[in-house]
Design a protein around this motif. Sequence first.
Motif, mmCIF file in Angstrom:
data_model
loop_
_atom_site.group_PDB
_atom_site.id
_atom_site.type_symbol
_atom_site.label_atom_id
_atom_site.label_comp_id
_atom_site.label_asym_id
_atom_site.label_seq_id
_atom_site.Cartn_x
_atom_site.Cartn_y
_atom_site.Cartn_z
ATOM 1 N N ASN A 44 14.719 0.182 8.248
ATOM 2 C CA ASN A 44 13.996 0.932 9.276
ATOM 3 C C ASN A 44 13.207 2.071 8.650
ATOM 4 O O ASN A 44 13.591 2.615 7.617
ATOM 5 C CB ASN A 44 14.961 1.497 10.320
ATOM 6 C CG ASN A 44 15.469 0.429 11.253
ATOM 7 O OD1 ASN A 44 14.765 -0.522 11.567
ATOM 8 N ND2 ASN A 44 16.689 0.573 11.693
ATOM 9 N N TRP A 45 12.133 2.454 9.312
ATOM 10 C CA TRP A 45 11.263 3.541 8.864
ATOM 11 C C TRP A 45 11.363 4.663 9.880
ATOM 12 O O TRP A 45 11.307 4.419 11.083
ATOM 13 C CB TRP A 45 9.826 3.036 8.710
ATOM 14 C CG TRP A 45 9.795 1.872 7.782
ATOM 15 C CD1 TRP A 45 9.740 0.554 8.113
ATOM 16 C CD2 TRP A 45 9.919 1.923 6.366
ATOM 17 N NE1 TRP A 45 9.810 -0.218 6.981
ATOM 18 C CE2 TRP A 45 9.920 0.598 5.890
ATOM 19 C CE3 TRP A 45 10.032 2.957 5.441
ATOM 20 C CZ2 TRP A 45 10.027 0.279 4.542
ATOM 21 C CZ3 TRP A 45 10.128 2.642 4.103
ATOM 22 C CH2 TRP A 45 10.121 1.314 3.664
ATOM 23 N N ASP A 46 11.514 5.912 9.414
ATOM 24 C CA ASP A 46 11.690 7.014 10.356
ATOM 25 C C ASP A 46 10.605 8.075 10.281
ATOM 26 O O ASP A 46 10.661 9.076 10.987
ATOM 27 C CB ASP A 46 13.077 7.656 10.218
ATOM 28 C CG ASP A 46 13.374 8.178 8.826
ATOM 29 O OD1 ASP A 46 12.439 8.460 8.069
ATOM 30 O OD2 ASP A 46 14.559 8.316 8.500
ATOM 31 N N GLY A 47 9.586 7.879 9.455
ATOM 32 C CA GLY A 47 8.517 8.853 9.398
ATOM 33 C C GLY A 47 7.302 8.353 8.662
ATOM 34 O O GLY A 47 7.326 7.303 8.020
ATOM 35 N N SER A 48 6.231 9.135 8.781
ATOM 36 C CA SER A 48 4.958 8.780 8.169
ATOM 37 C C SER A 48 4.342 10.005 7.517
ATOM 38 O O SER A 48 4.373 11.091 8.083
ATOM 39 C CB SER A 48 4.012 8.248 9.248
ATOM 40 O OG SER A 48 2.708 8.115 8.748
ATOM 41 N N ASN A 49 3.784 9.826 6.327
ATOM 42 C CA ASN A 49 3.025 10.898 5.687
ATOM 43 C C ASN A 49 1.568 10.868 6.131
ATOM 44 O O ASN A 49 0.947 11.901 6.304
ATOM 45 C CB ASN A 49 3.100 10.783 4.162
ATOM 46 C CG ASN A 49 4.457 11.171 3.637
ATOM 47 O OD1 ASN A 49 5.129 12.032 4.190
ATOM 48 N ND2 ASN A 49 4.880 10.525 2.571
ATOM 49 N N ILE A 50 1.022 9.651 6.286
ATOM 50 C CA ILE A 50 -0.374 9.474 6.664
ATOM 51 C C ILE A 50 -0.535 8.032 7.136
ATOM 52 O O ILE A 50 0.113 7.132 6.614
ATOM 53 C CB ILE A 50 -1.311 9.782 5.472
ATOM 54 C CG1 ILE A 50 -2.768 9.821 5.909
ATOM 55 C CG2 ILE A 50 -1.085 8.812 4.326
ATOM 56 C CD1 ILE A 50 -3.711 10.352 4.839
ATOM 57 N N ALA A 51 -1.393 7.816 8.127
ATOM 58 C CA ALA A 51 -1.614 6.449 8.596
ATOM 59 C C ALA A 51 -2.900 6.365 9.407
ATOM 60 O O ALA A 51 -3.248 7.290 10.132
ATOM 61 C CB ALA A 51 -0.440 5.971 9.439
ATOM 62 N N ASP A 52 -3.587 5.242 9.274
ATOM 63 C CA ASP A 52 -4.739 4.909 10.087
ATOM 64 C C ASP A 52 -4.794 3.392 10.200
ATOM 65 O O ASP A 52 -4.992 2.697 9.194
ATOM 66 C CB ASP A 52 -6.034 5.443 9.465
ATOM 67 C CG ASP A 52 -7.267 5.121 10.308
ATOM 68 O OD1 ASP A 52 -7.133 4.979 11.547
ATOM 69 O OD2 ASP A 52 -8.365 5.003 9.729
ATOM 70 N N GLY A 53 -4.563 2.866 11.388
ATOM 71 C CA GLY A 53 -4.624 1.423 11.614
ATOM 72 C C GLY A 53 -3.365 0.674 11.218
ATOM 73 O O GLY A 53 -3.310 -0.537 11.324
ATOM 74 N N VAL A 54 -2.353 1.392 10.744
ATOM 75 C CA VAL A 54 -1.069 0.815 10.382
ATOM 76 C C VAL A 54 -0.006 1.691 11.034
ATOM 77 O O VAL A 54 -0.078 2.916 10.935
ATOM 78 C CB VAL A 54 -0.854 0.774 8.852
ATOM 79 C CG1 VAL A 54 0.467 0.129 8.503
ATOM 80 C CG2 VAL A 54 -2.008 0.044 8.166
ATOM 81 N N SER A 55 0.974 1.078 11.706
ATOM 82 C CA SER A 55 1.983 1.869 12.417
ATOM 83 C C SER A 55 3.376 1.300 12.180
ATOM 84 O O SER A 55 3.531 0.172 11.706
ATOM 85 C CB SER A 55 1.678 1.886 13.921
ATOM 86 O OG SER A 55 1.712 0.561 14.439
ATOM 87 N N ILE A 56 4.390 2.102 12.519
ATOM 88 C CA ILE A 56 5.780 1.677 12.368
ATOM 89 C C ILE A 56 6.495 1.738 13.707
ATOM 90 O O ILE A 56 6.181 2.550 14.567
ATOM 91 C CB ILE A 56 6.541 2.541 11.346
ATOM 92 C CG1 ILE A 56 6.456 4.026 11.704
ATOM 93 C CG2 ILE A 56 6.066 2.265 9.948
ATOM 94 C CD1 ILE A 56 7.365 4.927 10.890
ATOM 95 N N SER A 57 7.467 0.855 13.840
ATOM 96 C CA SER A 57 8.395 0.865 14.967
ATOM 97 C C SER A 57 9.684 0.235 14.461
ATOM 98 O O SER A 57 9.733 -0.979 14.235
ATOM 99 C CB SER A 57 7.838 0.080 16.153
ATOM 100 O OG SER A 57 8.785 0.073 17.211
ATOM 101 N N GLY A 58 10.701 1.060 14.230
ATOM 102 C CA GLY A 58 11.940 0.543 13.650
ATOM 103 C C GLY A 58 11.679 0.018 12.261
ATOM 104 O O GLY A 58 11.213 0.736 11.380
#
Length: 168
Positions: A44-58
């Motif tokens: 699972n992923w719980d955070g993001s440093n930077i993103a555009d057009g790519v996302s996380i959910s679990g």
Amino acid sequence: MLKVGVTDGEIFVRPTIEQEKYYGEFYNTTGVVPVAPNTAYALNWDGSNIADGVSISGSQITISESGLYQFNARIQFQSSNANIKSAWVWWRLNGTTTYANSATIGTLASNGGYLVIRNSEFFSLAAGDYIELMWAVDDIGLAPTNVAATAFAPAAPCAIIEVTQIQQ
């Protein structure tokens, strides 16, 4: 044909327009405890440093636009016993398709020691596809873990993944 003269001429201009590329960098700072050996788990992923057009959910890293993407992952395991033990890391598409020949394996025989596994792959993805980083261990004494910050160094997350669109 181009023409050059003292009073007239032609010039040819070919503009290069860079297409928008999508990206993301995600992390897991909570660690995981395996329940059973030789069992596949999605991280699972719980955070993001930077993103555009790519996302996380679990555990899912979802792509908003089709294209060729490069995924670079680093996952850190810690040992809690002195047994010789191994960890596997690989990729899965849309929850069902495991990519052949995508596994990386590491072995450790150290109580309290760390094992870092890196895995990098290219994927041709359609809009809405998602990728998961899978892992397994043959001894539950080896687990993905994060390390707290110290007086001299920042925290080390359990895992980091970088996603870069290479081509639309």
